[in-house]
Design a protein around this motif. Structure first.
Motif, PDB file in Angstrom:
ATOM      1  N   LEU A  87      36.206  38.387  50.056  1.00 42.91           N
ATOM      2  CA  LEU A  87      34.939  38.426  50.188  1.00 42.91           C
ATOM      3  C   LEU A  87      33.982  37.587  49.003  1.00 42.91           C
ATOM      4  O   LEU A  87      34.445  37.232  48.177  1.00 42.91           O
ATOM      5  CB  LEU A  87      34.587  39.985  49.787  1.00 42.91           C
ATOM      6  N   PRO A  88      32.538  37.324  49.357  1.00 44.15           N
ATOM      7  CA  PRO A  88      31.729  36.378  48.964  1.00 44.15           C
ATOM      8  C   PRO A  88      31.727  36.943  47.371  1.00 44.15           C
ATOM      9  O   PRO A  88      31.150  35.839  46.661  1.00 44.15           O
ATOM     10  CB  PRO A  88      30.371  36.371  49.718  1.00 44.15           C
ATOM     11  N   ASP A  89      31.803  38.123  46.893  1.00 40.07           N
ATOM     12  CA  ASP A  89      31.422  38.323  45.511  1.00 40.07           C
ATOM     13  C   ASP A  89      32.485  38.178  44.711  1.00 40.07           C
ATOM     14  O   ASP A  89      32.520  38.343  43.488  1.00 40.07           O
ATOM     15  CB  ASP A  89      31.158  40.057  45.463  1.00 40.07           C
ATOM     16  N   ASN A  90      33.699  37.598  45.165  1.00 38.90           N
ATOM     17  CA  ASN A  90      34.796  36.992  44.125  1.00 38.90           C
ATOM     18  C   ASN A  90      34.359  35.765  43.600  1.00 38.90           C
ATOM     19  O   ASN A  90      33.647  34.995  44.088  1.00 38.90           O
ATOM     20  CB  ASN A  90      36.039  36.982  45.074  1.00 38.90           C
ATOM     21  N   ASP A  91      35.021  35.784  42.104  1.00 37.02           N
ATOM     22  CA  ASP A  91      34.640  34.502  41.729  1.00 37.02           C
ATOM     23  C   ASP A  91      35.523  33.390  42.115  1.00 37.02           C
ATOM     24  O   ASP A  91      34.952  32.292  42.111  1.00 37.02           O
ATOM     25  CB  ASP A  91      35.446  34.755  40.080  1.00 37.02           C
ATOM     26  N   VAL A  92      36.822  33.530  42.820  1.00 37.20           N
ATOM     27  CA  VAL A  92      37.771  32.674  43.566  1.00 37.20           C
ATOM     28  C   VAL A  92      37.593  33.244  44.936  1.00 37.20           C
ATOM     29  O   VAL A  92      38.446  34.357  45.237  1.00 37.20           O
ATOM     30  CB  VAL A  92      39.020  32.362  42.718  1.00 37.20           C
ATOM     31  N   ARG A  93      36.905  32.589  45.829  1.00 37.89           N
ATOM     32  CA  ARG A  93      37.087  33.179  47.300  1.00 37.89           C
ATOM     33  C   ARG A  93      37.848  32.432  48.049  1.00 37.89           C
ATOM     34  O   ARG A  93      37.915  31.104  48.090  1.00 37.89           O
ATOM     35  CB  ARG A  93      35.450  33.103  47.909  1.00 37.89           C
ATOM     36  N   ILE A  94      38.756  33.094  48.745  1.00 36.98           N
ATOM     37  CA  ILE A  94      39.530  32.253  49.672  1.00 36.98           C
ATOM     38  C   ILE A  94      39.392  32.912  50.893  1.00 36.98           C
ATOM     39  O   ILE A  94      39.798  34.188  51.233  1.00 36.98           O
ATOM     40  CB  ILE A  94      41.086  32.699  49.232  1.00 36.98           C
ATOM     41  N   ASP A  95      38.651  32.413  51.845  1.00 40.56           N
ATOM     42  CA  ASP A  95      38.262  33.022  53.191  1.00 40.56           C
ATOM     43  C   ASP A  95      39.531  32.909  54.042  1.00 40.56           C
ATOM     44  O   ASP A  95      39.483  31.642  54.876  1.00 40.56           O
ATOM     45  CB  ASP A  95      36.898  32.377  53.551  1.00 40.56           C
ATOM     46  N   ASN A  96      40.272  33.785  54.313  1.00 42.67           N
ATOM     47  CA  ASN A  96      41.480  33.811  54.909  1.00 42.67           C
ATOM     48  C   ASN A  96      41.870  34.985  55.255  1.00 42.67           C
ATOM     49  O   ASN A  96      41.844  35.993  54.326  1.00 42.67           O
ATOM     50  CB  ASN A  96      42.815  32.933  54.478  1.00 42.67           C
ATOM     51  N   PRO A  97      42.571  35.356  56.584  1.00 45.67           N
ATOM     52  CA  PRO A  97      42.709  36.717  56.891  1.00 45.67           C
ATOM     53  C   PRO A  97      43.863  37.318  56.259  1.00 45.67           C
ATOM     54  O   PRO A  97      43.928  38.537  55.863  1.00 45.67           O
ATOM     55  CB  PRO A  97      43.113  36.602  58.486  1.00 45.67           C
ATOM     56  N   ALA A  98      44.882  36.521  55.682  1.00 47.74           N
ATOM     57  CA  ALA A  98      45.984  36.769  55.002  1.00 47.74           C
ATOM     58  C   ALA A  98      45.547  37.508  53.599  1.00 47.74           C
ATOM     59  O   ALA A  98      46.392  37.998  52.756  1.00 47.74           O
ATOM     60  CB  ALA A  98      46.963  35.617  54.732  1.00 47.74           C
ATOM     61  N   VAL A  99      44.386  37.062  53.066  1.00 46.49           N
ATOM     62  CA  VAL A  99      43.889  37.503  51.774  1.00 46.49           C
ATOM     63  C   VAL A  99      42.982  38.787  52.129  1.00 46.49           C
ATOM     64  O   VAL A  99      42.072  38.822  52.622  1.00 46.49           O
ATOM     65  CB  VAL A  99      43.010  36.386  51.133  1.00 46.49           C
ATOM     66  N   SER A 100      43.415  39.659  50.900  1.00 45.64           N
ATOM     67  CA  SER A 100      42.514  41.094  50.866  1.00 45.64           C
ATOM     68  C   SER A 100      41.094  40.756  50.383  1.00 45.64           C
ATOM     69  O   SER A 100      40.800  39.861  49.615  1.00 45.64           O
ATOM     70  CB  SER A 100      43.174  42.119  50.108  1.00 45.64           C
ATOM     71  N   GLY A 101      40.090  41.536  50.624  1.00 47.62           N
ATOM     72  CA  GLY A 101      38.827  41.417  50.288  1.00 47.62           C
ATOM     73  C   GLY A 101      38.450  41.353  48.567  1.00 47.62           C
ATOM     74  O   GLY A 101      38.180  40.171  48.285  1.00 47.62           O
ATOM     75  N   HIS A 102      39.307  42.334  47.854  1.00 52.13           N
ATOM     76  CA  HIS A 102      39.532  41.833  46.508  1.00 52.13           C
ATOM     77  C   HIS A 102      41.020  41.849  46.174  1.00 52.13           C
ATOM     78  O   HIS A 102      41.622  43.008  46.334  1.00 52.13           O
ATOM     79  CB  HIS A 102      38.819  43.015  45.660  1.00 52.13           C
ATOM     80  N   HIS A 103      41.694  40.618  46.211  1.00 52.21           N
ATOM     81  CA  HIS A 103      43.084  40.731  46.276  1.00 52.21           C
ATOM     82  C   HIS A 103      43.584  40.715  44.645  1.00 52.21           C
ATOM     83  O   HIS A 103      44.747  41.581  44.637  1.00 52.21           O
ATOM     84  CB  HIS A 103      43.425  39.282  46.976  1.00 52.21           C
ATOM     85  N   SER A 104      43.219  39.934  43.897  1.00 47.82           N
ATOM     86  CA  SER A 104      43.803  39.819  42.401  1.00 47.82           C
ATOM     87  C   SER A 104      42.650  39.594  41.600  1.00 47.82           C
ATOM     88  O   SER A 104      41.682  39.301  41.755  1.00 47.82           O
ATOM     89  CB  SER A 104      44.868  38.707  42.481  1.00 47.82           C
ATOM     90  N   LEU A 105      43.474  39.992  40.142  1.00 50.43           N
ATOM     91  CA  LEU A 105      42.097  40.040  39.176  1.00 50.43           C
ATOM     92  C   LEU A 105      43.082  39.255  38.023  1.00 50.43           C
ATOM     93  O   LEU A 105      44.064  39.368  37.519  1.00 50.43           O
ATOM     94  CB  LEU A 105      41.870  41.336  38.586  1.00 50.43           C
ATOM     95  N   ILE A 106      42.209  38.367  37.146  1.00 49.26           N
ATOM     96  CA  ILE A 106      42.466  37.769  36.076  1.00 49.26           C
ATOM     97  C   ILE A 106      41.979  38.099  34.913  1.00 49.26           C
ATOM     98  O   ILE A 106      40.492  37.755  34.911  1.00 49.26           O
ATOM     99  CB  ILE A 106      42.679  36.189  36.183  1.00 49.26           C
ATOM    100  N   ILE A 107      42.347  38.624  34.005  1.00 47.80           N
ATOM    101  CA  ILE A 107      41.834  39.005  32.623  1.00 47.80           C
ATOM    102  C   ILE A 107      42.209  37.998  31.541  1.00 47.80           C
ATOM    103  O   ILE A 107      43.220  37.809  31.143  1.00 47.80           O
ATOM    104  CB  ILE A 107      42.035  40.283  32.317  1.00 47.80           C
ATOM    105  N   ASN A 108      41.201  37.416  30.779  1.00 49.99           N
ATOM    106  CA  ASN A 108      41.293  36.460  29.813  1.00 49.99           C
ATOM    107  C   ASN A 108      41.159  37.308  28.451  1.00 49.99           C
ATOM    108  O   ASN A 108      39.868  37.744  28.354  1.00 49.99           O
ATOM    109  CB  ASN A 108      40.539  35.221  30.101  1.00 49.99           C
ATOM    110  N   ILE A 109      42.147  37.199  27.522  1.00 49.21           N
ATOM    111  CA  ILE A 109      41.972  37.925  26.433  1.00 49.21           C
ATOM    112  C   ILE A 109      42.309  36.884  25.179  1.00 49.21           C
ATOM    113  O   ILE A 109      43.298  36.443  25.122  1.00 49.21           O
ATOM    114  CB  ILE A 109      42.805  39.299  25.995  1.00 49.21           C
TER     115      ILE A 109
END
Length: 265
Positions: A28-50
């Motif tokens: 989806l367009p609201d992601n920080d890293v957008r991968i416009d491909n049907p194999a990718v979920s709308g919000h697929h993964s999350l990276i947290i930096n601590i």
């Protein structure tokens, strides 16, 4: 500063400097890293930096999130990790990883020329040459080797292979895609070693040593020596034996207790 390098089929598409605490990855367009491909979920993964650490989490995606070929739910990212999402890859590069750590890995696993047994290496190179020569055989040459040799007068000359037709074999390795090893287990997991030399010797003397040779036909791994007779390196869980074994992309090599992935770049 940590970075993500997005690629598809070994072609770099984008790079992201990770200056924020959270980065979402998805279609989806609201992601920080957008991968416009049907194999990718709308919000697929999350990276947290601590602080100096980065953590990857799968967001219950349909096709899953993989790191270095393994399905994960949560994972502490290390320099060199390759995240696979659908058909795309994200390489995690952490500039804060000290070069001393990489040097320490190379000192531990890569055997300098001065510490190598010349006779053993000569045998290893000969085995690799023989394996590469078998690949170069024309089909009817290979068939002749697998059958009883007929009388000399009846032997037919096989068509010349590409190498014997005049192509400079010494120039071919330079046209090969470069390959690398990435450590998958142990203290140095995530570290990478580019295989730029014609012969790279790896392992621990007295425990297990192997050589990876770069030939016109590809990369070959050959057993050099081990502390226990018959203790050969493994590729995808299978012993390579005394013969040279050609490596394929994504093969997993186990040598001296360390698992490494072989990747053609």
């Amino acid at each position: 500063m940590a970075r993500l390098i997005l690629s598809l089929d070994n072609q770099v598409l984008a790079e992201y400097n990770m200056t924020k605490e959270r980065y979402t990855i998805g279609r989806l367009p609201d992601n920080d890293v957008r991968i416009d491909n049907p194999a990718v979920s709308g919000h697929h993964s999350l990276i947290i930096n601590i602080l100096n650490d980065s953590f990857l989490e799968d967001l219950n995606s349909t096709n899953g999130t993989y790191v270095n070929g393994k399905l994960i739910k949560k994972h502490a990212l290390q320099h060199g990790d390759v995240i696979t999402i659908g058909h795309h890859q994200l390489r995690f590069s952490d500039q804060q990883t000290s070069e001393a750590d990489q040097d320490e890995f190379e000192k531990t696993m890569v055997i300098p020329a001065g510490q190598q047994n010349a006779d053993q290496l000569a045998r290893a190179e000969k085995a690799a040459d023989e394996a590469a020569a078998a690949v170069r055989l024309a089909p009817d040459e290979a068939a002749l080797q697998n059958e009883a040799q007929p009388p000399a007068a009846e032997v037919k000359t096989a068509p010349p292979s590409e190498t014997s037709a005049g192509i400079d074999a010494n120039a071919i390795p330079n046209a090969l895609p470069l390959a690398k090893l990435q450590v998958l287990s142990g203290t140095f997991a995530g570290r990478e070693l580019e295989l730029t030399k014609a012969l790279t010797t790896l392992g621990r003397p007295g425990v297990q040593v192997a050589a990876i040779t770069r030939r016109a036909e590809g990369y070959y791994i050959v057993h050099v020596e081990s502390g226990t007779e018959g203790d050969y390196p493994l590729v995808n869980g299978q012993s390579i034996g005394a013969q040279a074994r050609k490596l394929a992309d994504n093969d997993v090599v186990q040598l001296a207790g360390v698992k490494m992935g072989f990747f053609a770049t």
